[in-house]
Design an enzyme around this catalytic site. Structure first.
Site, mmCIF file in Angstrom:
data_model
loop_
_atom_site.group_PDB
_atom_site.id
_atom_site.type_symbol
_atom_site.label_atom_id
_atom_site.label_comp_id
_atom_site.label_asym_id
_atom_site.label_seq_id
_atom_site.Cartn_x
_atom_site.Cartn_y
_atom_site.Cartn_z
ATOM 1 N N CYS A 113 37.550 37.147 61.047
ATOM 2 C CA CYS A 113 36.417 36.328 61.928
ATOM 3 C C CYS A 113 35.868 35.228 61.028
ATOM 4 O O CYS A 113 35.266 34.418 61.913
ATOM 5 C CB CYS A 113 35.692 37.034 62.315
ATOM 6 S SG CYS A 113 36.148 38.793 63.232
ATOM 7 N N HIS A 252 29.052 33.478 64.179
ATOM 8 C CA HIS A 252 30.204 34.368 64.907
ATOM 9 C C HIS A 252 29.355 35.270 65.583
ATOM 10 O O HIS A 252 28.262 35.823 65.088
ATOM 11 C CB HIS A 252 30.687 35.094 63.611
ATOM 12 C CG HIS A 252 31.875 36.038 64.022
ATOM 13 N ND1 HIS A 252 32.803 35.795 64.986
ATOM 14 C CD2 HIS A 252 31.915 37.271 63.880
ATOM 15 C CE1 HIS A 252 33.631 36.798 65.254
ATOM 16 N NE2 HIS A 252 32.942 37.789 64.632
ATOM 17 N N ASN A 282 33.348 39.821 71.202
ATOM 18 C CA ASN A 282 33.553 39.372 69.899
ATOM 19 C C ASN A 282 35.261 38.849 70.059
ATOM 20 O O ASN A 282 36.183 39.285 70.275
ATOM 21 C CB ASN A 282 33.583 40.311 68.878
ATOM 22 C CG ASN A 282 34.194 39.791 67.534
ATOM 23 O OD1 ASN A 282 34.608 38.876 67.013
ATOM 24 N ND2 ASN A 282 33.912 40.797 66.390
HETATM 25 N N1 COA Z 1 29.183 53.741 74.522
HETATM 26 C C1 COA Z 1 28.133 54.853 74.352
HETATM 27 N N2 COA Z 1 27.967 55.341 73.317
HETATM 28 C C2 COA Z 1 28.504 54.933 72.063
HETATM 29 C C3 COA Z 1 29.515 54.015 72.209
HETATM 30 C C4 COA Z 1 29.781 53.397 73.514
HETATM 31 N N3 COA Z 1 30.709 52.338 73.719
HETATM 32 N N4 COA Z 1 29.978 53.703 71.233
HETATM 33 C C5 COA Z 1 29.381 54.523 70.271
HETATM 34 N N5 COA Z 1 28.557 55.315 70.936
HETATM 35 C C6 COA Z 1 27.582 56.368 70.403
HETATM 36 C C7 COA Z 1 28.345 56.901 69.135
HETATM 37 O O1 COA Z 1 29.404 57.884 69.446
HETATM 38 C C8 COA Z 1 27.117 57.779 68.731
HETATM 39 O O2 COA Z 1 26.770 58.957 69.290
HETATM 40 P P1 COA Z 1 26.247 60.037 68.287
HETATM 41 O O3 COA Z 1 24.977 59.700 67.870
HETATM 42 O O4 COA Z 1 26.159 60.977 69.251
HETATM 43 O O5 COA Z 1 27.328 60.451 67.289
HETATM 44 C C9 COA Z 1 25.984 56.405 68.997
HETATM 45 O O6 COA Z 1 26.555 55.874 69.966
HETATM 46 C C10 COA Z 1 25.646 55.671 67.845
HETATM 47 O O7 COA Z 1 26.740 55.204 67.198
HETATM 48 P P2 COA Z 1 26.820 54.187 66.087
HETATM 49 O O8 COA Z 1 28.163 53.853 65.796
HETATM 50 O O9 COA Z 1 25.535 54.698 65.107
HETATM 51 O O10 COA Z 1 26.322 52.733 67.025
HETATM 52 P P3 COA Z 1 25.861 51.406 66.639
HETATM 53 O O11 COA Z 1 24.340 51.412 66.983
HETATM 54 O O12 COA Z 1 26.116 51.108 65.182
HETATM 55 O O13 COA Z 1 26.584 50.404 67.404
HETATM 56 C C11 COA Z 1 28.600 49.320 66.954
HETATM 57 C C12 COA Z 1 27.921 50.584 67.387
HETATM 58 C C13 COA Z 1 30.300 49.141 66.788
HETATM 59 C C14 COA Z 1 28.331 48.436 68.476
HETATM 60 C C15 COA Z 1 28.164 48.474 66.158
HETATM 61 O O14 COA Z 1 27.924 49.145 64.860
HETATM 62 C C16 COA Z 1 28.459 47.051 65.656
HETATM 63 O O15 COA Z 1 28.586 46.216 66.558
HETATM 64 N N6 COA Z 1 29.209 46.897 64.273
HETATM 65 C C17 COA Z 1 29.434 45.743 63.835
HETATM 66 C C18 COA Z 1 30.756 45.310 64.765
HETATM 67 C C19 COA Z 1 31.382 43.962 64.030
HETATM 68 O O16 COA Z 1 30.632 43.077 63.821
HETATM 69 N N7 COA Z 1 32.630 43.992 64.360
HETATM 70 C C20 COA Z 1 33.259 43.094 63.947
HETATM 71 C C21 COA Z 1 33.357 42.277 62.457
HETATM 72 S S1 COA Z 1 33.843 40.497 62.628
#
Ligand code: COA
Length: 325
Positions: A113, A252, A282
């Site tokens: 990215c 980004h 994204n």
């Molecule tokens: N819908 C509902 N629940 C979801 C979900 C969805 N789409 N995705 C994850 N969850 C749940 C998880 O299973 C977890 O449940 P649990 O507590 O029962 O285990 C809970 O939500 C929290 O998950 P977590 O991974 O801690 O959430 P988060 O706040 O970190 O959000 C992302 C997840 C992926 C959205 C976030 O981490 C993110 O955006 N990360 C960076 C992504 C990024 O920048 N990527 C590209 C790089 S260029």
């Protein structure tokens, strides 16, 4: 010594839209969770027979037209992508043929990215050392073709797009400074397997499909906030400027929470930041150039404005560019 300046920009966004309701129908998620935790409402995805070089070519044609040059004027075409049509040939060579850019050398590069910042950094070197006069930097990705649609934590995030810029030798100030960096100790935080047989990686994937992206979301999020704020500060320091001198920051956009935390760390307010992830999700390296092209079109970037482009991505990598428009 000539300055390197962006003289034209263009983007291509595929037509088909996937909204949050679609994801409610395929995984255990809901619009409220996706909106609150990511800020994303919609993403555009390529047609089944539409690939990276098809989208790259369309964005490139628009950037060339915007720059007021012809394809024959190009000396070099570089393409940043993590979803290439082929391992070889380079996508940049396919685009070169599509455009009829008979005088251009062409190669691909990959910093995920962060691609557009890396591309501008490469272009700046070739222009400033006098090797080339017109360079086409393209970023294009069909992340939807590498998405694990059984993994609710990643499938909701990604969209497809292409963005391009012509960087030309100019007497005017253009790309003032860039800063790129990498931390390979975090390499496995965001992966997409190629030839490597890696059972551990395969096991992480909900679908067990090795062609899909896997990501340690929390770890990437933590890294991203600091990386973007630090890179942005570096280019300001390099130029002896402060955020008061900056008209717009184009980050980004992977998750609204990342952007929000990063701009708080930068000490700026949202009116100085270009945001569109609600509509596109994204889109990997294409996010920054396609946002730049939208920002220019909307009159949010004007002649003489100083702007910062800042990104992060797989690798892990990061980068920022400070430009005068
Ligand atoms: N819908 C509902 N629940 C979801 C979900 C969805 N789409 N995705 C994850 N969850 C749940 C998880 O299973 C977890 O449940 P649990 O507590 O029962 O285990 C809970 O939500 C929290 O998950 P977590 O991974 O801690 O959430 P988060 O706040 O970190 O959000 C992302 C997840 C992926 C959205 C976030 O981490 C993110 O955006 N990360 C960076 C992504 C990024 O920048 N990527 C590209 C790089 S260029």
């Amino acid at each position: 010594m000539a300055n390197a300046k962006i003289t034209g920009v263009g983007r291509y966004i595929p037509e088909k839209v996937l909204d949050n309701a679609y994801f409610e129908s395929i995984v255990d998620t809901n619009d409220e969770w996706i909106t609150r935790r990511t800020g994303i409402k919609e993403r555009h995805v390529s047609a089944p027979d539409e690939y990276t070089t098809d989208m790259a070519t369309k964005a490139a044609e628009r950037a060339i037209k915007d720059a007021g040059i012809t394809a024959e004027d190009l000396d070099l075409i570089i393409l940043g992508s993590v979803t290439p049509d082929y391992f070889t040939p380079a996508g940049a060579c396919v685009v070169q043929a599509n455009l009829g850019a008979v005088n251009a050398a062409a190669f691909d590069f990959n910093s995920a990215c962060t691609g557009f910042i890396t591309g501008l950094t490469i272009a700046k070197q070739f222009i400033e050392n006098g090797t080339y006069k017109n360079i086409l930097v393209i970023c294009a990705d069909v992340l939807s073709k590498a998405t694990d649609y059984a993994d609710r934590s990643t499938c909701i995030l990604f969209g497809d797009a292409a963005g391009a810029a012509v960087v030309s030798a100019s007497e005017e100030t253009g790309i003032i400074t860039t800063e790129i960096g990498a931390d390979g100790t975090g390499a496995l935080a965001l992966t997409q397997l190629a030839y490597r047989d890696d059972e551990e990686e395969l096991e992480k994937r909900v679908s067990k499909n090795k062609e899909t992206i896997w990501m340690a979301g929390q770890a990437v999020m933590k890294f991203a906030v600091k990386a973007m704020a630090d890179a942005s500060q570096k280019v300001l320091d390099n130029a002896g400027l402060t955020y008061d001198d900056i008209a717009l920051v184009i980050p980004h956009q992977a998750n609204y929470r990342i952007v929000d935390a990063a701009i708080k760390r930068m000490g700026i307010t949202q009116d100085k930041v270009f945001l569109n992830l609600e509509k596109f999700g994204n889109t990997s390296a294409s996010c920054i150039p396609s946002s730049l092209s939208q920002a220019v079109e909307q009159g949010r970037v004007k002649n003489g404005d100083k702007i910062i482009l800042v990104g992060f991505g797989g690798g892990l990598t990061w980068g920022a560019a400070l430009l005068e428009w």
